[in-house]
Design a protein around this motif. Structure first.
Motif, PDB file in Angstrom:
ATOM      1  N   UNK A  50       0.827  -1.203  -0.010  1.00 28.99           N
ATOM      2  CA  UNK A  50       0.020   0.015  -0.053  1.00 28.99           C
ATOM      3  C   UNK A  50       1.006   1.306   0.008  1.00 28.99           C
ATOM      4  N   UNK A  51       2.025   1.202   0.704  1.00 27.56           N
ATOM      5  CA  UNK A  51       2.877   2.567   0.966  1.00 27.56           C
ATOM      6  C   UNK A  51       3.227   2.792  -0.507  1.00 27.56           C
ATOM      7  N   UNK A 114      -2.000  -9.295 -10.532  1.00 31.11           N
ATOM      8  CA  UNK A 114      -2.451  -8.409  -9.476  1.00 31.11           C
ATOM      9  C   UNK A 114      -1.550  -8.091  -8.390  1.00 31.11           C
ATOM     10  N   UNK A 115      -1.387  -7.329  -7.914  1.00 27.24           N
ATOM     11  CA  UNK A 115      -0.283  -6.905  -6.732  1.00 27.24           C
ATOM     12  C   UNK A 115       0.950  -7.516  -6.774  1.00 27.24           C
ATOM     13  N   UNK A 116       1.495  -7.603  -8.030  1.00 26.50           N
ATOM     14  CA  UNK A 116       2.953  -8.191  -8.198  1.00 26.50           C
ATOM     15  C   UNK A 116       2.821  -9.671  -8.481  1.00 26.50           C
ATOM     16  N   UNK A 117       1.411 -10.264  -8.279  1.00 27.11           N
ATOM     17  CA  UNK A 117       1.575 -11.806  -8.722  1.00 27.11           C
ATOM     18  C   UNK A 117       1.055 -11.953  -9.919  1.00 27.11           C
ATOM     19  N   UNK A 118       1.483 -12.870 -10.668  1.00 30.76           N
ATOM     20  CA  UNK A 118       1.186 -13.223 -12.090  1.00 30.76           C
ATOM     21  C   UNK A 118       0.531 -14.818 -11.971  1.00 30.76           C
ATOM     22  N   UNK A 119      -0.576 -14.837 -12.547  1.00 32.09           N
ATOM     23  CA  UNK A 119      -1.403 -16.278 -12.533  1.00 32.09           C
ATOM     24  C   UNK A 119      -1.038 -16.880 -14.047  1.00 32.09           C
TER      25      UNK A 119
END
Length: 400
Positions: A50-51, A114-119
């Motif tokens: 978040x930061x 999403x948020x640094x993750x790749x599916x």
């Protein structure tokens, strides 16, 4: 560890560490056991994310790009990289090393980021052997095995996969909708990162709805979205009709979003045997629909944007791109709203249709017709998600 840190209050130490660059934090996990425990705590990972996404923190706006070179191009390999998405030049920030090899297909299908993750899913051309969550920033991979439904266990099937973040429980989830051929029913399974397990939620399925096989998703507003077909037709009429189906990751419920009549007219290309694409995407935090006929009579790519989420009347035609000579496919969008287009000679460019200007990214992919849609581009944010996850394949981790 310096004696200085021993006298810092815990909340002050957390606030200091949460503002450090990601690569520095990964190294800090080796300082001592207490720091490792702190930095791998889900609440700290969320705070750091978040930061770093805060506009006041001047974080790097990044673009994830995947290209593929085939054997005809002298190489057969997936190429992943992060590019700066905030200066108009799209210079390379980092080249990524995919620690996986596609077993059945030539390249992985990217479900979403999403948020640094790749599916990733290895189902591009054949039945699926695996789904993976990959955080390239910390070089961690999580295989989502064993899958509840496989060809060996249930026979022939078609399926659709969605990926996103559950803000209610601070969790990441993968949903898999499987249509079994012989029994003619759908099974729905959901994977939760917090538990590392699959569970069946088939009771939440929408009646009379069929989501297109391997339909690309668009994740926004806490939900995955796909193009789907309804036996009820548009606005409840009898017959086939196209619409958008959503799955909310937090509530674990399906919903419907209707298309406007003007979109429905162009979506008739969906009935053609070999239509190139009719899919959803995300355009500047809004839901978008992309229609591209690819035929000689109308080689136009149309982009419609839903200005007010869930309001059918707010669908607006944003772009109308002539793909006749220069461009081949639309791979995605930049944060500023430029179109990322693959050219007919296999290069990726950022195109500003209003200014009529294109910026070359100097990324080349294959021109082979089978891999026409191998280019992928989406916004990316670095994160520590998966750091310290006990279910991860530790053989791919940086510290190993």
């Amino acid at each position: 560890m310096s004696d200085y840190f021993l006298f810092l209050p815990g909340d002050v130490l957390i606030d200091i560490l949460a503002r450090l660059p990601l690569k520095t934090l990964v190294r800090c996990t080796s300082v001592c056991k207490s720091w490792y425990s702190l930095l791998t705590n889900p609440s700290f990972i969320t705070k750091h994310l978040n930061l770093n996404r805060s506009p006041s923190n001047n974080y790097n706006e990044l673009l994830l790009v995947r290209s593929y070179t085939s054997r005809d191009d002298g190489d057969e390999q997936e190429h992943y990289s992060l590019r700066f998405d905030d200066n108009g030049m799209f210079l390379e920030y980092q080249e990524l090393d995919l620690p996986l090899k596609s077993y059945c297909n030539h390249y992985f299908r990217i479900i979403g980021s999403c948020n640094g993750l790749i599916c990733l899913s290895d189902d591009q051309f054949m039945y699926i052997p695996g789904i993976f969550l990959w955080n390239p920033s910390i070089r961690k991979v999580l295989p989502l095995n064993p899958l509840p439904i496989t060809f060996k266990s249930h026979g022939p099937y078609t399926h659709t996969i969605g990926f996103g973040f559950d803000s209610i429980t601070d969790d990441y989830k993968v949903v898999r909708i499987v249509r079994l051929q012989f029994v003619r029913k759908s099974e729905i399974d959901i994977f939760s990162l917090s538990t590392g397990t699959w569970r069946n939620i088939s009771h939440v399925a929408l009646p009379h709805i069929t989501i297109d096989e391997k339909a690309p998703q668009a994740y926004l507003n806490g939900a995955a979205h796909w193009i789907a077909s309804s036996l009820r037709g548009h606005r409840g009429l009898i017959g086939h009709g196209s619409l958008i189906v959503s799955f909310h990751m937090g509530h674990e419920e399906f919903g419907e979003i209707m298309l406007s009549n003007r979109i429905m007219v162009h979506s008739n290309y969906l009935m053609m045997p070999n239509y190139p694409y009719f899919r959803v995407d995300k355009f500047q935090e809004s839901l978008a629909v992309i229609l591209f006929s690819g035929c000689s009579e109308d080689n136009t790519c149309r982009v419609w944007v839903m200005k007010e989420y869930g309001v059918t009347e707010s669908w607006t035609q944003q772009f109308n791109i002539d793909m006749t000579q220069t461009f081949n496919t639309l791979a995605g969008f930049t944060r500023k709203g430029e179109l990322l287009l693959a050219t007919s000679d296999g290069y990726l460019v950022a195109h500003d249709p209003q200014a009529g200007r294109s910026t070359h990214l100097f990324i080349r992919g294959t021109t082979h017709s089978i891999y026409r849609y191998s280019f992928y581009a989406d916004a990316y944010t670095e994160s520590l998600v998966l750091l310290g996850n006990r279910f991860c394949d530790t053989g791919t981790s940086e510290e190993s």
